[in-house]
Design a protein around this motif. Structure first.
Motif, short mmCIF file in Angstrom:
data_model
loop_
_atom_site.label_atom_id
_atom_site.label_comp_id
_atom_site.label_asym_id
_atom_site.label_seq_id
_atom_site.Cartn_x
_atom_site.Cartn_y
_atom_site.Cartn_z
N HIS A 1 38.45 -38.42 -75.23
CA HIS A 1 38.79 -37.00 -75.24
C HIS A 1 37.94 -36.28 -74.21
O HIS A 1 36.89 -36.77 -73.79
CB HIS A 1 38.62 -36.40 -76.63
N SER A 2 38.41 -35.11 -73.81
CA SER A 2 37.68 -34.28 -72.86
C SER A 2 38.09 -32.82 -73.06
O SER A 2 39.04 -32.53 -73.80
CB SER A 2 37.97 -34.72 -71.42
N LEU A 3 37.37 -31.94 -72.41
CA LEU A 3 37.67 -30.52 -72.52
C LEU A 3 37.63 -29.91 -71.12
O LEU A 3 36.67 -30.12 -70.38
CB LEU A 3 36.64 -29.82 -73.42
N ASP A 4 38.67 -29.19 -70.77
CA ASP A 4 38.70 -28.44 -69.52
C ASP A 4 38.35 -27.00 -69.85
O ASP A 4 38.93 -26.40 -70.77
CB ASP A 4 40.08 -28.52 -68.87
N SER A 5 37.41 -26.44 -69.11
CA SER A 5 36.96 -25.08 -69.32
C SER A 5 37.19 -24.27 -68.05
O SER A 5 36.81 -24.69 -66.97
CB SER A 5 35.47 -25.10 -69.68
N GLU A 6 37.85 -23.14 -68.21
CA GLU A 6 38.08 -22.24 -67.08
C GLU A 6 37.45 -20.90 -67.42
O GLU A 6 37.68 -20.36 -68.51
CB GLU A 6 39.57 -22.05 -66.84
N VAL A 7 36.65 -20.36 -66.51
CA VAL A 7 36.00 -19.07 -66.71
C VAL A 7 36.44 -18.14 -65.59
O VAL A 7 36.22 -18.43 -64.41
CB VAL A 7 34.47 -19.21 -66.74
N ASP A 8 37.08 -17.06 -65.96
CA ASP A 8 37.54 -16.06 -65.00
C ASP A 8 36.52 -14.94 -64.90
O ASP A 8 35.99 -14.48 -65.91
CB ASP A 8 38.86 -15.43 -65.47
N LEU A 9 36.27 -14.48 -63.69
CA LEU A 9 35.50 -13.26 -63.45
C LEU A 9 36.55 -12.18 -63.19
O LEU A 9 37.35 -12.28 -62.26
CB LEU A 9 34.57 -13.43 -62.24
N ILE A 10 36.58 -11.17 -64.05
CA ILE A 10 37.64 -10.18 -64.05
C ILE A 10 37.07 -8.79 -63.74
O ILE A 10 36.12 -8.35 -64.39
CB ILE A 10 38.36 -10.16 -65.42
N LYS A 11 37.65 -8.14 -62.77
CA LYS A 11 37.22 -6.78 -62.41
C LYS A 11 37.72 -5.81 -63.47
O LYS A 11 38.87 -5.88 -63.90
CB LYS A 11 37.81 -6.41 -61.03
N ASP A 12 36.83 -4.94 -63.92
CA ASP A 12 37.24 -3.89 -64.87
C ASP A 12 36.88 -2.53 -64.29
O ASP A 12 36.51 -2.42 -63.12
CB ASP A 12 36.65 -4.13 -66.26
N GLU A 13 36.96 -1.47 -65.10
CA GLU A 13 36.71 -0.12 -64.62
C GLU A 13 35.28 0.10 -64.14
O GLU A 13 35.05 0.89 -63.23
CB GLU A 13 36.99 0.92 -65.73
N VAL A 14 34.32 -0.56 -64.75
CA VAL A 14 32.91 -0.35 -64.44
C VAL A 14 32.35 -1.43 -63.53
O VAL A 14 31.68 -1.15 -62.55
CB VAL A 14 32.08 -0.27 -65.75
N SER A 15 32.60 -2.68 -63.84
CA SER A 15 32.07 -3.79 -63.04
C SER A 15 32.95 -5.02 -63.23
O SER A 15 34.05 -5.06 -62.71
CB SER A 15 30.61 -4.07 -63.41
N PHE A 16 32.47 -5.98 -63.99
CA PHE A 16 33.21 -7.21 -64.23
C PHE A 16 33.00 -7.67 -65.66
O PHE A 16 32.03 -7.30 -66.31
CB PHE A 16 32.71 -8.33 -63.29
N HIS A 17 33.91 -8.51 -66.13
CA HIS A 17 33.73 -9.22 -67.40
C HIS A 17 34.34 -10.60 -67.22
O HIS A 17 34.96 -10.88 -66.20
CB HIS A 17 34.34 -8.45 -68.59
N ILE A 18 34.14 -11.45 -68.21
CA ILE A 18 34.68 -12.81 -68.10
C ILE A 18 35.71 -13.08 -69.19
O ILE A 18 35.70 -12.46 -70.24
CB ILE A 18 33.58 -13.90 -68.11
N GLY A 19 36.58 -14.02 -68.88
CA GLY A 19 37.55 -14.55 -69.82
C GLY A 19 37.47 -16.06 -69.76
O GLY A 19 37.10 -16.63 -68.73
N VAL A 20 37.78 -16.73 -70.86
CA VAL A 20 37.62 -18.18 -70.95
C VAL A 20 38.88 -18.82 -71.49
O VAL A 20 39.52 -18.29 -72.41
CB VAL A 20 36.41 -18.53 -71.87
N ARG A 21 39.23 -19.98 -70.93
CA ARG A 21 40.28 -20.83 -71.46
C ARG A 21 39.70 -22.22 -71.67
O ARG A 21 39.11 -22.79 -70.74
CB ARG A 21 41.47 -20.90 -70.49
N LEU A 22 39.87 -22.75 -72.88
CA LEU A 22 39.40 -24.09 -73.20
C LEU A 22 40.61 -24.94 -73.57
O LEU A 22 41.39 -24.56 -74.45
CB LEU A 22 38.42 -24.06 -74.38
N THR A 23 40.76 -26.07 -72.89
CA THR A 23 41.90 -26.95 -73.15
C THR A 23 41.39 -28.32 -73.57
O THR A 23 40.69 -28.99 -72.80
CB THR A 23 42.79 -27.09 -71.89
N LEU A 24 41.74 -28.72 -74.77
CA LEU A 24 41.33 -30.02 -75.31
C LEU A 24 42.32 -31.10 -74.91
O LEU A 24 43.53 -30.93 -75.08
CB LEU A 24 41.24 -29.94 -76.84
#
Length: 138
Positions: free
Chosen positions: A77-100
């Motif tokens: 088994h393995s896990l793929d992890s994707e982390v997005d850097l997302i522009k918002d009104e003030v600066s940035f935030h992150i979003g995550v996708r984990l796929t098993l």
């Protein structure tokens, strides 16, 4: 904090996203740089890549703990992890996708394990309420 730490990771960074970062034990020593999509030369790693790698490794540990507790053998088994850097009104935030990826485990069981691991993984606990984390089974 009232709980006793069982381990403390120590790292030192210089120069922000265009600098370097290393751990006190020397196991991690990286050049940091902006990815090409952000105007950089793509010659260094970045905080999102480091977070993605750390989250994936930690989550797999939590998954193993949950699977053992339920008597489930994960097989390869393995896990793929994707982390997005997302522009918002003030600066940035992150979003995550984990796929098993757990081809030897029934899909319904894999989905159950994935969601239970998300409840006990330290990275998931740290981001809960602050970061949208999408979970899926490949």
């Amino acid at each position: 904090m009232t709980d006793a730490a069982v381990y403390t990771a120590k790292a030192h960074a210089v120069g922000g996203r265009q600098g370097t970062a290393k751990t006190d034990d020397g196991h991690l020593d990286v050049k940091l740089g902006y990815p090409k999509s952000m105007g950089g030369d793509g010659q260094g790693t970045n905080p999102e890549q480091l977070f993605a790698a750390g989250y994936a490794a930690c989550f797999l540990g939590a998954l193993g703990l949950v699977a053992r507790g339920q008597g489930v053998k994960l097989g390869e088994h393995s896990l793929d992890s994707e982390v997005d850097l997302i522009k918002d009104e003030v600066s940035f935030h992150i979003g995550v996708r984990l796929t098993l990826n757990a081809p030897e485990v029934d899909r319904a069981v894999a989905e159950d394990l994935l969601h239970k691991a998300h409840q006990v993984c330290p990275y998931s606990k740290a981001t809960r309420g602050n970061v949208v984390v999408e979970l899926k089974v490949a």
